[in-house]
Design an enzyme around this catalytic site. Structure first.
Site, PDB file in Angstrom:
ATOM      1  N   GLU A 400      13.961  -3.586 -58.022  1.00  0.00           N
ATOM      2  CA  GLU A 400      12.672  -4.116 -57.586  1.00  0.00           C
ATOM      3  C   GLU A 400      12.583  -4.118 -56.072  1.00  0.00           C
ATOM      4  OE1 GLU A 400      10.010  -7.568 -56.265  1.00  0.00           O
ATOM      5  OE2 GLU A 400      12.096  -7.069 -55.824  1.00  0.00           O
ATOM      6  N   HIS A 530      15.856 -12.637 -47.794  1.00  0.00           N
ATOM      7  CA  HIS A 530      16.629 -11.392 -47.772  1.00  0.00           C
ATOM      8  C   HIS A 530      17.779 -11.415 -46.773  1.00  0.00           C
ATOM      9  CE1 HIS A 530      13.182  -8.752 -49.664  1.00  0.00           C
ATOM     10  NE2 HIS A 530      13.649  -9.680 -50.480  1.00  0.00           N
TER      11      HIS A 530
END
Length: 731
Positions: A400, A530
């Site tokens: 993803e 992230h």
């Protein structure tokens, strides 16, 4: 009149949406909600985040096996892998990327980043290579040049630079993270001639309480000075870069070459690197040139300047990126609880499991919850002898992070089957904070989402003490909405964008979707996004310290929402609320805009006439769904017929002619912005033409655009007509 409509809707939808196929619904509901266990979610999270697991790596394959085993032990049926071949991107973990300030005359280096983030929790963050800073699909190579600061890297920012006389051609463009997807920033910079791009996190966004270590991670949720946001730079239709719109199966054939992907600007050719704010300070503080505007200033205690250039006549920037492209195997995981009555009708629960590093928040918080929801469902079935009427399908998507690849390839391969069989798709990407529940969904799902949120106990003690005892109470208090017609008691529910795996289900196939999460009220993206620092410590010690109560609450909501869609006689998609939103919001707003334009520019009269026809069709739809509600109330024997028709109405707004330049964007009402992949818009193909008309400077151009606008409005009207025809027995 609208008050009467509201009363009718309330009375009828209570009946239509409130019938369960399970005669012991209350007991099943209670047992299921109570069976979701926060500590088991924690156990799952620890197992899934033991090592970094980037898509296409052996580490991610091990995580996939872990998830599959959790699902099998829970008791899911037919747990299997579905593999695809995808073009992925990787750094050289042994040779990190760098940014340097050098003297171009002597070659002397005055400053150089080391390309890594400092390990702060050694027990969780010490895997070799985990701290390397990189961006997927960056061009490989070295670029040297003068820097230019371009704010958030939007079109208006590049236009501001142009107006100030600052060119980015052959420059290294420094862009701040935020507001739009990073790939769109880089694509624009490349379009305007940049030879490299630096993306940095500004303290104004990621360290709002200050950059002193006492105020950042691990003492708070704010990013420490050495942290960076990793991510993908792919800007395409979603899915594998080389096989747009067709599945990347083993025995298939690519529809693009890598060179063609570069030419179409799906991936950038230029080097791109992420910088921490600690490193960015050394570059930004040396920028020369004019002072940037006030709204371009950030969280550092110096004046941000445009550039080009650095203080000191001979100083230039050098960007070194070591990046490679490889075709590797990605694997989705699928499992089932087969339905007892309508086994070929699917309620799909989805989350991705690949991560840029350890990914304890994005996505593993959701992955851990999904595995626990599966266990709670099977345990409830054993305790109560209940089985859902419709099949519940569990999906863990791979890759993803690179561009919604796993889910997109699955949709491309099984588009027809998913269109015929899927009732709804329920997505969780991540749990980001403990402030409030939040949901992005479409109007037909509003009512069931709210009813479910009212059933889930509030996980936060401070909220309970304030009298807000349910998930819904905090949600409405935090995000009240004043823009949903006739429903002032509804919280904000935005249209889902392109940031996670629900995108293809809604925009390509027309399946009703929801994407929900826990988030902070003051920012849309969390500071540690992230980064290396997304490990279990963040949940356990910063925002979910009470036995993973927030994770549990989200799991309880997910489970009960799935049960509702799997078990109610009539699928709880409230088309009356959709019709309200269509008439009182979408059509009303468009009428105002087009009428104003037509009064100013008579040459777009065709569009003005067409919008009135669209309005009339929408009013017919509104009246029709109210009549249908009455029919079902008077004759429950037609419930199955009604349910089957309702569950397919969203497909009426799928039209491949909507946007020839974006063949993946097929939904006439809800689409993803070309300028920002993360954002959604209503009837964007219509409003884009409106914007062109407003900018047009001559009558003939406006006349042509008026015809184009009329055709675009007519396309949406055809979708409305299809919606009405869906309930006719003859055609």
């Amino acid at each position: 009149m609208r008050k009467i409509h509201l009363l009718i809707i309330f009375c009828l939808t209570l009946f239509v949406c409130g019938i369960d196929l399970d005669p012991n619904r209350a007991k099943t509901q209670s047992v299921l909600i109570n069976n979701v266990d926060g500590l088991k979610i924690k156990e799952n999270l620890i197992a899934i985040t033991a090592e970094p697991h980037v898509a296409g790596t052996p580490q991610n394959a091990r995580v996939a096996e872990t998830i599959a085993n959790l699902w099998k032990r829970a008791g899911l049926e037919d747990v299997r892998f579905k593999e695809y071949k995808a073009l992925l991107s990787y750094p050289d973990y042994k040779n990190p990327n760098h940014v340097s300030i050098i003297d171009k005359a002597t070659g002397k280096t005055y400053f150089e980043t080391n390309g890594t983030s400092p390990v702060i929790i050694p027990s969780e963050q010490s895997t070799p290579g985990a701290n390397v800073q990189w961006l997927a699909y960056s061009g490989n190579g070295t670029a040297t040049g003068e820097p230019v600061y371009a704010h958030y890297g939007r079109e208006e920012d590049f236009q501001t630079l142009k107006a100030a006389g600052v060119s980015v051609k052959d420059k290294i463009v420094i862009i701040r993270y935020g507001l739009v997807y990073r790939g769109n920033k880089v694509k624009l910079a490349q379009k305007y001639g940049a030879k490299a791009v630096i993306l940095f996190s500004d303290p104004a966004e990621v360290a709002k309480d200050g950059t002193d270590p006492s105020k950042t991670y691990p003492n708070s949720e704010w990013m420490p000075s050495g942290g960076v946001q990793r991510g993908s730079l792919e800007v395409g239709p979603g899915g594998d870069v080389l096989t747009p719109l067709v599945p990347a199966i083993k025995d298939g054939y690519p529809t693009l070459t890598i060179e063609e992907a570069y030419e179409k600007q799906i991936i950038p050719k230029i080097p791109v690197i992420p910088l921490s704010y600690g490193d960015a300070y050394h570059v930004l503080s040396r920028l020369s040139g004019k002072a940037a505007p006030n709204d371009w200033q950030g969280g550092f205690n110096f004046t941000y300047r445009y550039g080009p250039g650095l203080d000191g006549q001979n100083f230039v920037l050098k960007v070194d990126v070591n990046s490679k492209l490889e075709i590797r195997t990605i694997r989705n995981i699928v499992g089932y609880i087969k339905g007892a009555v309508e086994a070929d009708q699917y309620v799909i629960l989805g989350n991705h499991y690949d991560a840029w590093v350890y990914g304890s928040l994005d996505p593993s918080s959701g992955t851990a919850v999904l595995a626990e929801v599966a266990r709670a469902f099977v345990k409830t079935m054993k305790q109560t002898n209940w089985r859902p009427a419709r099949t519940i399908m569990f999906c863990a998507w791979d890759a993803e992070e690179y561009g919604l690849m796993g889910s997109t390839e699955f949709i491309e391969e099984f588009e027809k089957q998913l269109s015929e069989r899927t009732v709804v798709y329920l997505n969780v990407d991540s749990i980001k904070s403990n402030d409030s529940f939040a949901a992005d969904t479409i109007p037909s799902m509003f009512q069931q989402v709210i009813e479910t949120a009212k059933l889930i106990p509030n996980p936060m003690e401070k909220e309970i003490q304030a009298g807000r005892t349910t998930l819904f109470d905090t949600w409405f208090n935090t995000f009240p909405s004043k823009s949903i017609p006739n429903h002032p008691d509804y919280p904000v529910m935005d249209i889902p964008g392109g940031s996670s795996d629900m995108a293809g289900f809604l925009n390509y196939v027309g399946i009703p979707v929801i994407d929900f999460k826990y988030r902070n009220a003051t920012w849309t993206e969390y500071p540690l996004y992230h980064s290396l620092y997304e490990t279990v410590f963040a949940e356990e010690h910063i925002f979910d310290t009470k036995d993973f109560a927030v994770h549990r609450a989200l799991g309880q909501f997910w489970a009960e929402l799935a049960r509702s869609y799997a078990d109610k006689t009539i699928v709880p998609l409230n088309v009356t609320i959709f019709a309200e939103q269509l008439v009182y919001s979408y059509v009303h707003d468009l009428q105002k805009v087009v009428k104003t334009l037509a009064n100013k520019h008579p040459e777009i009269a065709d569009a003005a006439n067409q919008v009135e026809k669209f309005a009339a069709a929408s009013e017919r739809l509104f009246n029709r769904v109210q009549d249908l509600d009455k029919q079902v109330q008077n004759d429950i024997s037609i419930a199955k017929w009604y349910s089957n028709r309702v569950s397919k109405t969203e497909r009426c707004f799928i039209n491949p002619n909507m946007s020839p330049g974006q063949p993946q964007a097929r939904h006439l009402l809800y689409s993803i912005s070309e300028k920002n992949v993360y954002a959604a818009a209503t009837m964007s193909h219509v409003y884009d033409i409106v914007s062109e008309i407003e900018k047009a400077t001559d009558v003939n151009t406006r006349k042509e655009l008026g015809v184009k606008l009329a055709r675009a409005i007519a396309l949406v009207q055809y979708g409305v007509n299809c919606f009405i025809n869906q309930f006719d027995d003859v055609i």
